[in-house]
Design a protein around this motif. Structure first.
Motif, PDB file in Angstrom:
ATOM      1  N   ILE A   1     -35.539 -27.369   3.037  1.00  0.00           N
ATOM      2  CA  ILE A   1     -36.246 -27.482   4.315  1.00  0.00           C
ATOM      3  C   ILE A   1     -35.256 -27.532   5.485  1.00  0.00           C
ATOM      4  N   GLY A   2     -34.131 -28.232   5.275  1.00  0.00           N
ATOM      5  CA  GLY A   2     -33.110 -28.293   6.324  1.00  0.00           C
ATOM      6  C   GLY A   2     -32.484 -26.938   6.592  1.00  0.00           C
ATOM      7  N   SER A   3     -32.296 -26.146   5.551  1.00  0.00           N
ATOM      8  CA  SER A   3     -31.750 -24.795   5.719  1.00  0.00           C
ATOM      9  C   SER A   3     -32.716 -23.904   6.490  1.00  0.00           C
ATOM     10  N   LEU A   4     -34.008 -24.091   6.242  1.00  0.00           N
ATOM     11  CA  LEU A   4     -35.013 -23.365   7.021  1.00  0.00           C
ATOM     12  C   LEU A   4     -34.906 -23.730   8.500  1.00  0.00           C
ATOM     13  N   ALA A   5     -34.713 -25.025   8.770  1.00  0.00           N
ATOM     14  CA  ALA A   5     -34.602 -25.495  10.156  1.00  0.00           C
ATOM     15  C   ALA A   5     -33.403 -24.871  10.856  1.00  0.00           C
ATOM     16  N   THR A   6     -32.247 -24.929  10.219  1.00  0.00           N
ATOM     17  CA  THR A   6     -31.047 -24.386  10.861  1.00  0.00           C
ATOM     18  C   THR A   6     -31.107 -22.859  10.957  1.00  0.00           C
ATOM     19  N   SER A   7     -31.813 -22.216  10.020  1.00  0.00           N
ATOM     20  CA  SER A   7     -31.990 -20.762  10.107  1.00  0.00           C
ATOM     21  C   SER A   7     -32.831 -20.392  11.327  1.00  0.00           C
ATOM     22  N   LEU A   8     -33.881 -21.170  11.570  1.00  0.00           N
ATOM     23  CA  LEU A   8     -34.706 -20.929  12.758  1.00  0.00           C
ATOM     24  C   LEU A   8     -33.897 -21.126  14.035  1.00  0.00           C
ATOM     25  N   VAL A   9     -33.075 -22.179  14.048  1.00  0.00           N
ATOM     26  CA  VAL A   9     -32.231 -22.439  15.218  1.00  0.00           C
ATOM     27  C   VAL A   9     -31.257 -21.286  15.445  1.00  0.00           C
ATOM     28  N   LEU A  10     -30.610 -20.829  14.374  1.00  0.00           N
ATOM     29  CA  LEU A  10     -29.644 -19.738  14.500  1.00  0.00           C
ATOM     30  C   LEU A  10     -30.323 -18.440  14.949  1.00  0.00           C
ATOM     31  N   LEU A  11     -31.507 -18.166  14.427  1.00  0.00           N
ATOM     32  CA  LEU A  11     -32.236 -16.959  14.827  1.00  0.00           C
ATOM     33  C   LEU A  11     -32.598 -17.014  16.308  1.00  0.00           C
TER      34      LEU A  11
END
Length: 485
Positions: free
Chosen positions: A163-173
């Motif tokens: 879930i944390g990786s999803l969060a940081t992926s959204l931030v990076l995108l």
């Protein structure tokens, strides 16, 4: 100006120094960690007079001026949050001295790395570096969640990782979209260029970043990782998670919405709606928990809801209440999770029904817990009342419905905290239950936090003045002028 950059540099150096010190013996690891934290705290405090006199201090890395170089920005918001978070971590490390008995090198290095990421997110003036420091914070948090390497901790760490990786992926995108449209990563430069464009991609980028930060803050419906991670991690780490890391996400929302982007009504309403759902939902879920640490975890979701609602109001009073509640929540939850830590340390369980048969009432733990609980509810003469009163007043000015929801959530908070206190402290232990002596290193952090809770509650003017200064730091034009000139 480089002097202000030193707190983060000291913690980074401490992170790498700990393994070197432990090559011969782990005896001095705790001293190395405490020395690094204490020095970092002193350096952060020493920045306060300069920041208050100038309003904002900017350090351009290697002399490269913004927007081409990396900016480190110190203002009342970032400096006071830095001091509060370093202090919470320092007390958690003192508590850890007797709590952590093995793998000390890994433990203390990861704790220091969490603080490096936290300070980086708070003080950076570059949106991409905010993402980098957020990743440092996240990866070290995943490792600390899995620290015990039991089935529950590994499962919680994997869930947190996904879930944390999803969060940081959204931030990076979102950051990639911003760079693609504006061609800059400096937050002050973004604030300048964003006013001259109506590109809908910018709105999409902001939505992605804010959603990622909601996940990091554990707001409903992005909260699935939080109760498991809080329950499975070592209790001193849980106090850091609740008191520091979840608050970082709300700091990022504050900084981006009010300093970099424009606080449009749609975004503010989204904050209020998500916050109201989290505020009420977290309290209802806490009410049915049998695990003490899960109860406090859902309570953190509820308190982050209070902050989100207050920030979404967008008024001076609302922002002051939200910012102050971030600090108060750090102090209160730091205390409550450390109390829970000693109880788990003694009874080897966090199930409240099992604890009631094993744990004898201890004045230091019992009174510390009830003071933290009353402050969390918002009872007068404790620090939680000050920030919650500001939130009630600000919410009433916008919509009385929000005030009613906040009061109901506080009433539910009283219900589940009293239930926890009754099960853990007032039910008689079984005959023969033994009471371990509380080490001084575990008592001292509790006493200090209780003192702060009472002091800030009895003298609320100081904390309100500080919160008003922190809100003034969000002024977009002043931020742009300080960074780009």
């Amino acid at each position: 100006m480089i002097f202000g950059f030193l707190p983060m540099a000291v913690m980074l150096a401490t992170t790498f120094l700990i393994p070197l010190v432990s090559l011969k013996t782990e005896k001095y690891i705790i001293h190395t960690t405490l020395a690094g934290l204490f020095l970092s705290l002193l350096l952060s405090i020493s920045m306060i007079p300069d920041v208050l006199s100038k309003g904002r201090v900017v350090y351009q890395m290697e002399g490269w001026k913004a927007p081409f170089g990396i900016s480190i920005v110190f203002d009342p918001l970032s400096v006071f949050l830095s001091v509060a978070f370093i202090f919470i971590v320092l007390l958690a490390v003192v508590f850890s001295h007797k709590y952590i008995k093995y793998k000390k090198t890994e433990y203390y290095s990861l704790v220091c790395l969490v603080l490096v990421g936290t300070l980086g997110v708070i003080n950076t003036g570059d949106i991409f570096n905010m993402f980098v420091y957020l990743e440092i914070l996240s990866v070290s948090s995943y490792a600390l969640t899995a620290f015990f390497k039991k089935k529950e901790s590994l499962e919680a760490a994997i869930k947190y990782l996904i879930i944390g990786s999803l969060a940081t992926s959204l931030v990076l995108l979102g950051i990639a979209f911003i760079y693609g449209v504006l061609g800059t990563l400096n937050m002050a430069d973004i604030a300048v260029k964003i006013s001259g464009t109506a590109n809908p991609v910018i709105g999409t980028a902001l939505a992605l970043i804010i959603t990622g930060m909601f996940i990091k803050s554990g707001l409903v419906p992005f909260h699935a990782w939080l109760p498991d991670a809080y329950q499975a991690s070592p209790s001193p780490v849980t106090s850091i998670f609740s008191g520091v890391t979840t608050n970082v996400g709300m700091y990022a929302v504050l900084r981006l919405v009010f300093t970099v982007f424009n606080p449009v009504s749609v975004l503010l309403w989204m904050l209020m709606i998500v916050g109201a759902i989290s505020m009420l939902g977290g309290a209802l879920l806490a009410l049915v928990q049998n695990s003490l640490k899960r109860l406090l975890a859902y309570s953190s979701i509820s308190q982050m809801g209070f902050v989100a609602v207050s920030v979404g109001l967008g008024t001076q009073t609302g922002l002051s209440g939200g910012v102050l509640h971030i600090i108060n929540h750090s102090i209160i939850k730091g205390l409550l999770f450390l109390c829970a830590g000693f109880i788990v340390y003694q009874t080897k369980t966090d199930n409240m029904h099992e604890i009631s048969g094993k744990f004898k009432f201890n004045p230091v733990i019992g009174y510390s817990f009830i003071i933290g609980a009353l402050s969390l509810v918002g009872v007068p003469l404790f620090n939680g009342f000050v920030s919650k009163w500001l939130i009630y007043v600000a919410a009433f000015q916008v919509s009385p419905v929000l005030t009613v929801l906040a009061l109901v959530s506080s009433a539910l908070t009283l219900a589940y905290m009293l239930r926890a206190f009754y099960l853990v402290f007032l039910c008689n232990a079984k005959p023969g239950a033994k009471q371990k002596k509380i080490p001084l290193s575990m008592q001292l952090p509790l006493i200090v936090l209780v003192g702060i809770i009472i002091l800030l509650g009895v003298f609320p003017g100081f904390s309100i003045d500080i919160s008003n200064l922190m809100v003034q730091s969000l002024n977009k034009q002043q931020y742009i002028g300080a960074v780009l000139t």
